[in-house]
Design a protein around this motif. Structure first.
Motif, short mmCIF file in Angstrom:
data_model
loop_
_atom_site.label_atom_id
_atom_site.label_comp_id
_atom_site.label_asym_id
_atom_site.label_seq_id
_atom_site.Cartn_x
_atom_site.Cartn_y
_atom_site.Cartn_z
N SER A 126 2.90 -6.72 8.65
CA SER A 126 3.97 -7.01 7.68
C SER A 126 3.45 -7.85 6.52
CB SER A 126 5.13 -7.73 8.37
OG SER A 126 4.68 -8.94 8.99
N LYS A 127 2.43 -8.69 6.78
CA LYS A 127 1.85 -9.51 5.71
C LYS A 127 1.07 -8.68 4.71
CE LYS A 127 1.46 -13.77 8.43
NZ LYS A 127 0.53 -14.82 8.95
N GLU A 128 0.61 -7.50 5.13
CA GLU A 128 -0.17 -6.63 4.24
C GLU A 128 0.72 -5.71 3.41
OE1 GLU A 128 -4.33 -5.75 6.44
OE2 GLU A 128 -2.53 -5.20 7.61
N ILE A 129 2.01 -5.70 3.72
CA ILE A 129 2.97 -4.89 2.96
C ILE A 129 3.72 -5.84 2.03
CG2 ILE A 129 4.99 -3.39 3.11
CD1 ILE A 129 3.94 -2.49 5.85
N LEU A 130 3.45 -5.74 0.73
CA LEU A 130 3.89 -6.73 -0.24
C LEU A 130 5.09 -6.25 -1.04
CD1 LEU A 130 0.33 -7.61 -1.60
CD2 LEU A 130 1.57 -8.72 0.27
N LYS A 131 5.86 -7.22 -1.56
CA LYS A 131 6.99 -6.93 -2.43
C LYS A 131 6.76 -7.60 -3.77
CE LYS A 131 12.03 -7.24 -2.80
NZ LYS A 131 13.29 -7.69 -2.18
N GLY A 132 7.07 -6.88 -4.85
CA GLY A 132 6.89 -7.44 -6.18
C GLY A 132 7.92 -6.90 -7.14
N SER A 133 7.84 -7.35 -8.41
CA SER A 133 8.78 -6.91 -9.45
C SER A 133 8.01 -6.61 -10.73
CB SER A 133 9.84 -7.97 -9.75
OG SER A 133 10.67 -8.19 -8.62
N THR A 134 8.48 -5.61 -11.47
CA THR A 134 7.93 -5.35 -12.79
C THR A 134 8.52 -6.34 -13.78
OG1 THR A 134 9.68 -3.75 -13.18
CG2 THR A 134 7.60 -2.88 -12.35
#
Length: 650
Positions: A126-134
């Motif tokens: 789960s730590k390797e699956i990241l969330k971000g925003s443009t």
């Protein structure tokens, strides 16, 4: 009996429409997939999708009465070499407002072979699956991940669930990708309380399946439709394509409301849409809204002798006072009087304000739904307003009809918007509703160049270039100037003569109501020389500097945007000790059907050399089957472009 059964079985095995190989389950990786060395139908591919599939279903919340659409996606991807590593950099976008859109249940795996040929499986944490925003104005969240231990020959596989609450539409399913795909499948499970129409746009065979599931005692039944395509070549953007959406193989979805779902056919559905839009606050209501600040202005322009003057005056009023905010839409977020007060608005707000004022001034006009080239051409067989992304004005005067867009810069209303030319629009009117092809047979991209130059006794050249840009050519030049890009003529000259110096550039006729722009460019340079010989390119002032047709195969139609014309006349007065040593031959080049032509002539008189060139393209669009003829013409044309005039110093 056994004989006919055997024949049927053989036909079923041979015909993919009867028997298709089952798609492997998620996680069921085979040794054969891991030992694959290349894509069988696109051997140069560095990676490929083995499986790309999605299931669409609906979920109803009994407490909130909210309907959500659930998208369950799974992808299996093979990496052949290091060039394919970029395909394993995964980014899953979704709308940033988490209360309406979310991505959950993300799982990602890497499969490889050890030295003994055993299949190894590695799951991303789960730590390797990241969330971000443009960082764009309308921000978009995304889930991203990579595979640090990835090696050539490995397979990655991932799946996730995306949920959209109360969506107005379903995005198309694209069979094609930037890499080849072995199997692409989309499945839609639709409850009977919703109406979803699936429309396939594909050149390759598509396997279609449908089923009906009845729930005894339930509130609704389900209709399931699936579409499968196999062995799909990668999709690449080709020069002068109409748009990606027009050329990529896909399934479109229409999800009308209840009343539209009851329509018997496409025309009836478009009629329902028309009535609703004309009654809607964000559309028809705004065309009737009073704008107190402009009452006096409308009274004054009504007095003009010619309606065309009234149209031009209102057109310039909107363009010069309202700044387009970049939003392309066919409905208003704000009222038209709010748009006028804030002096900013979307394309819909500007054009509906224009329609509002035209009608108050007594000008016959109607809104017309349009789809810009980037959005793709609307299909008349797919009756759904989700195809459109804008509304323009259809203005009528004395038998002439103009499609007008107030976001169009630098041109009069008599020139149709470039971004919808040669596409279909739908007229929104109770009596005149219907499809209309937006086209103009005139040459709308036109450039005329007149050059007066002198060459002195040691090869120095100086002169003035007068360039007239007409219609779209004018618009392009002024757009480049606003964006602080290199000016087209200066760029063309610099490509041919790196040492050229532009002394002065003067622009004339840049009013919006004048469809031409004149620029005078004063220049000087030292002519390239070898010993006593000087070399001059007769096409040095041409903006047609690079052949776009270098590939031997073409997969999409060719769209030049509009018909075009390029004319140049170059006069070079030479010093008395300079003479013409060699001239290219005169040229008269025509495409087989004469829709494209190029004529060039040379005339020498005393110490003056005159070069005339004329390039004409009568058609804007050529079908892909005509590609070889187009390529043959342009190959010859650009070979002539490289020929040089040889001058000698005596």
């Amino acid at each position: 009996m056994h004989y006919f059964l055997l024949i049927y079985l053989l036909i079923s095995l041979m015909n993919p429409a009867f028997a298709q190989e089952a798609i492997p389950e998620f996680g069921k990786i085979t040794l054969g997939e891991l030992t694959m060395k290349e894509c069988a139908f696109e051997k140069s591919a560095s990676a490929m999708n083995l499986i790309n599939q999605e299931k669409i279903s609906f979920k109803h919340n009994d407490f909130t009465n909210v309907i959500s659409i659930v998208f369950e996606r799974s992808v299996r991807l093979k990496i052949f070499n290091k060039l394919g590593f970029s395909a394993a950099e995964i980014k899953i976008p979704f709308i940033s407002n988490s209360s309406y859109s979310s991505v959950t249940d993300v799982q990602a795996y890497l499969y490889s072979l050890d030295s003994t040929g055993k299949i190894l499986k590695e799951k991303l944490t789960s730590k390797e699956i990241l969330k971000g925003s443009t960082k764009e104005k309308e921000a978009e969240d995304y889930i991203s991940f990579t595979f640090p231990n990835l090696q050539p020959g490995d397979i990655i596989e991932y799946k996730y669930t995306r949920t959209e609450k109360d969506p107005f539409s379903i995005v198309p399913w694209f069979f094609q990708d930037g890499i080849p795909t072995a199997v692409s499948k989309i499945t839609a499970v639709v409850p009977t309380y919703r109406k979803v129409t699936c429309y396939v746009l594909a050149t390759q065979p598509v396997s279609k399946d449908s089923s009906y599931r009845k729930y005894e005692g339930g509130l609704h039944d389900d209709v399931t439709q699936s579409f499968t395509m196999r062995d799909i070549h990668s999709f690449h953007i080709e020069p002068l394509m109409t748009s990606i959406k027009d050329n990529i193989q896909r399934v479109e979805f229409s999800m009308p409301g209840f009343i539209y779902g009851q329509a018997k056919d496409g025309p009836q559905k478009m009629r329902f849409y028309t009535y609703d839009l004309l009654d809607a606050w964000s559309f028809g209501f705004q065309m009737k809204r009073r704008i107190p600040d402009l009452d006096h202005y409308i009274d004054s322009v009504r007095q003009f002798n010619r309606k065309s003057e009234t149209i031009e005056a209102i057109y310039q009023l909107v363009k010069k006072n309202i700044e387009w905010n970049g939003e392309q839409s066919f409905f208003c977020d704000d009222s038209v009087d709010g748009c006028w007060k804030t002096k900013t608005g979307s394309s819909a707000e500007m054009n509906i304000l224009f329609l509002n004022l035209l009608r108050k001034a007594g000008i016959k006009c109607n809104p017309i739904l349009v789809s810009t080239h980037n959005n793709g051409s609307p299909d008349m067989d797919f009756a759904d307003i989700s195809q459109f992304n804008g509304v323009d004005a259809l203005v009528v005067d004395s038998g002439s009809r103009w499609v007008v867009d107030c976001t169009q810069k630098d041109l009069s209303f008599r020139v149709p918007p470039y971004n919808v030319l040669n596409s279909f629009g739908f007229i929104i009117d109770h009596d005149q509703m219907g499809w209309m092809l937006i086209m103009d047979h005139r040459v709308l991209m036109k450039t005329e160049i007149d050059v007066d130059a002198e060459m002195d006794s040691i090869g120095n050249v100086k002169g003035v270039t007068k360039t007239t840009y007409i219609n779209y050519a004018k618009s392009d030049v002024l757009h480049d100037q606003r964006e602080k890009k290199v000016k087209p003529m200066q760029a063309a000259l610099s490509d041919h003569i790196p040492d050229l110096i532009v002394d002065t550039l003067v622009s004339e006729h840049i009013n919006d109501d004048d469809d031409s722009l004149v620029q005078k460019l004063y220049f000087h340079y030292k002519s390239p020389a070898t010993g006593n010989f000087y070399f001059l390119n007769p096409q040095l002032f041409s903006v047609l500097s690079k052949n776009p047709f270098v590939e031997n195969v073409r997969y999409s139609d060719i769209d030049f945007g509009s018909s075009q014309s390029f004319t140049s006349e170059i006069r070079i007065k030479m010093a008395m000790n300079i003479s013409v040593e060699g001239l290219p031959k005169d040229v008269a080049l025509y495409k087989n059907d004469s829709t494209v032509s190029f004529v060039r002539t040379f005339v020498t008189e005393k110490n003056t050399l005159l070069v005339r060139s004329h390039f004409v393209m009568k058609n804007a669009i050529f079908i892909k089957e005509d590609y070889q003829d187009i390529k043959k013409f342009f190959d010859k044309f650009y070979s002539f472009m490289s020929e040089e005039i040889i001058l000698k110093r005596n």
